[in-house]
Scaffold this active site. Structure first.
Site, PDB file in Angstrom:
ATOM      1  N   ASP A  45     -44.854 -15.713  71.149  1.00  0.00           N
ATOM      2  CA  ASP A  45     -44.715 -15.013  69.879  1.00  0.00           C
ATOM      3  C   ASP A  45     -43.550 -14.036  69.955  1.00  0.00           C
ATOM      4  O   ASP A  45     -43.216 -13.520  71.034  1.00  0.00           O
ATOM      5  CB  ASP A  45     -45.990 -14.235  69.540  1.00  0.00           C
ATOM      6  CG  ASP A  45     -47.145 -15.147  69.160  1.00  0.00           C
ATOM      7  OD1 ASP A  45     -46.892 -16.336  68.907  1.00  0.00           O
ATOM      8  OD2 ASP A  45     -48.290 -14.657  69.121  1.00  0.00           O
ATOM      9  N   ARG A  46     -42.975 -13.761  68.823  1.00  0.00           N
ATOM     10  CA  ARG A  46     -41.817 -12.861  68.768  1.00  0.00           C
ATOM     11  C   ARG A  46     -42.120 -11.497  69.393  1.00  0.00           C
ATOM     12  O   ARG A  46     -41.286 -10.928  70.100  1.00  0.00           O
ATOM     13  CB  ARG A  46     -41.391 -12.675  67.307  1.00  0.00           C
ATOM     14  CG  ARG A  46     -40.136 -11.842  67.127  1.00  0.00           C
ATOM     15  CD  ARG A  46     -39.705 -11.829  65.674  1.00  0.00           C
ATOM     16  NE  ARG A  46     -38.470 -11.094  65.492  1.00  0.00           N
ATOM     17  CZ  ARG A  46     -37.826 -10.994  64.327  1.00  0.00           C
ATOM     18  NH1 ARG A  46     -38.323 -11.589  63.252  1.00  0.00           N
ATOM     19  NH2 ARG A  46     -36.710 -10.309  64.236  1.00  0.00           N
TER      20      ARG A  46
END
Length: 364
Positions: free
Chosen positions: A166-167
């Site tokens: 995930d970012r």
């Protein structure tokens, strides 16, 4: 077993003085028909993805048009965008030109960037990804780690993500430098032959006896509000039509409170046996212990309070990873230490407990 702990900065990779091979970069618009022979490293790719990489600057709509029209051929035969190319295939590419207007409107290239390196050889690159950086472009993000690495390493023939983070998650990210390595590593992830452990700081006191979370997950879109169409994940019943089994193992490393905050928190070592989207975040939140700083599955007011205490991001870090090297077969154990912004929040007792956690071995 090879243990690699900590990170070091990678020297910039110099361009290949020999220049591209037959299936190399053909981004400059050709003035005549070209014939490209596929090499072993490109074997197995979809045709459209191969052309996107090698017809740089050409709009995707135009790439699909020349495929549909039959102007792109493989071994003299018509093909489709999803056709898989094989080593030795001969691709016929028509003359492709870009109008000045299209060139002016083209997105700027991703800025070159290197990341802290945990391991690098001819087959694999393992980096320590910082939080706030997407792994690839898309969904409103112009570029990510992989595009920045490709710009920073113009001589690299092949750079592809093995998996994703995930970012807002920091930590270990694997990049394959050969197609054979990509296939071998992705097979290991799919067959659950890797060991993936994260550090997560969660709300509340996690029960010591709650060690296994085995709850199916399903994706859905936010139906209303400001995030219309945003992808989310939730726990569902086993008979749900979109249910995907997800297994998460949890171990409590420390119980703590942040300075100036009375809310109890738990530092967890979380090992995932499946790699579902948002798996750790949803499993922990559904158990009543959302990850601190999680703006999707946590409490909004609580996130604001944590920001005032110094936590500006989600406290989820890809801490350790084990896999079999795709070339030599030896077991590799990597560790990415807590980044400074998370390390600084931890009280001494929590850091001591973390330091005492045993390093990975071949039998973990």
């Amino acid at each position: 077993m090879k243990n690699i702990i900590g990170a070091k900065q990678s020297p910039e990779t110099a361009p290949n003085p020999a220049g591209p091979k037959a299936s190399g970069d053909i981004g400059t618009p050709p003035s005549a028909i070209r014939f490209i022979t596929v090499d072993a490293e490109s074997a197995g790719q979809r045709l459209d993805n191969f052309l996107f990489r090698h017809l740089k600057g050409v709009p995707k709509t135009h790439v699909y048009r020349i495929i549909r029209s039959g102007e792109v051929r493989i071994n003299k035969g018509r093909v489709q965008a999803e056709t898989r190319i094989e080593a030795g295939d001969v691709l016929r590419l028509p003359p492709v030109r870009i109008s000045p207007r299209a060139e002016e409107g083209a997105a700027p290239p991703a800025p070159a960037r290197e990341f802290p390196v945990l391991l690098e050889d001819d087959a694999v690159l393992a980096i320590d990804k910082p939080a706030g950086v997407a792994v690839h472009g898309g969904s409103g993000v112009s570029f990510g780690v992989i595009e920045q690495l490709r710009t920073a390493r113009p001589g690299a023939k092949f750079l592809e993500l093995v998996h994703r983070l995930d970012r807002e998650t920091s930590g270990i990210l694997l990049v394959a430098k050969k197609r054979s390595a990509l296939v071998a590593l992705q097979d290991q992830f799919r067959e659950r032959e890797t060991g993936k452990t994260y550090l997560a700081l969660v709300e509340g006191e996690w029960p010591a006896n709650k060690k296994v979370l085995d709850a199916p997950l399903a994706k859905y879109l936010v139906p209303d509000g400001s995030a219309v169409g945003e992808r989310r994940v939730r726990v569902v019943a086993k008979d749900h039509p979109d249910a995907m089994r997800a297994i998460t193992l949890v171990r409590v490393l420390a119980r703590l409170k942040l300075p100036g905050d009375a809310t109890p928190l738990s530092l967890l070592a979380v090992t995932i046996k499946t790699g579902r989207t948002h798996q750790i975040r949803v499993h922990l939140a559904s158990a009543g212990h959302a990850i601190a700083g999680d703006d999707k599955y946590g409490d909004f007011e609580r996130q604001r309070a944590l920001q005032k205490l110094g936590l500006k991001r989600m406290f989820l870090h890809a801490w350790r990873l084990q896999f079999n090297h795709p070339a030599g077969g030896e077991r590799i154990a990597l560790q990415a230490d807590l980044p400074p912004e998370l390390h600084a929040l931890m009280p001494p007792a929590a850091l001591q407990a973390l330091a005492q956690h045993p390093t990975p071995t071949a039998h973990d």
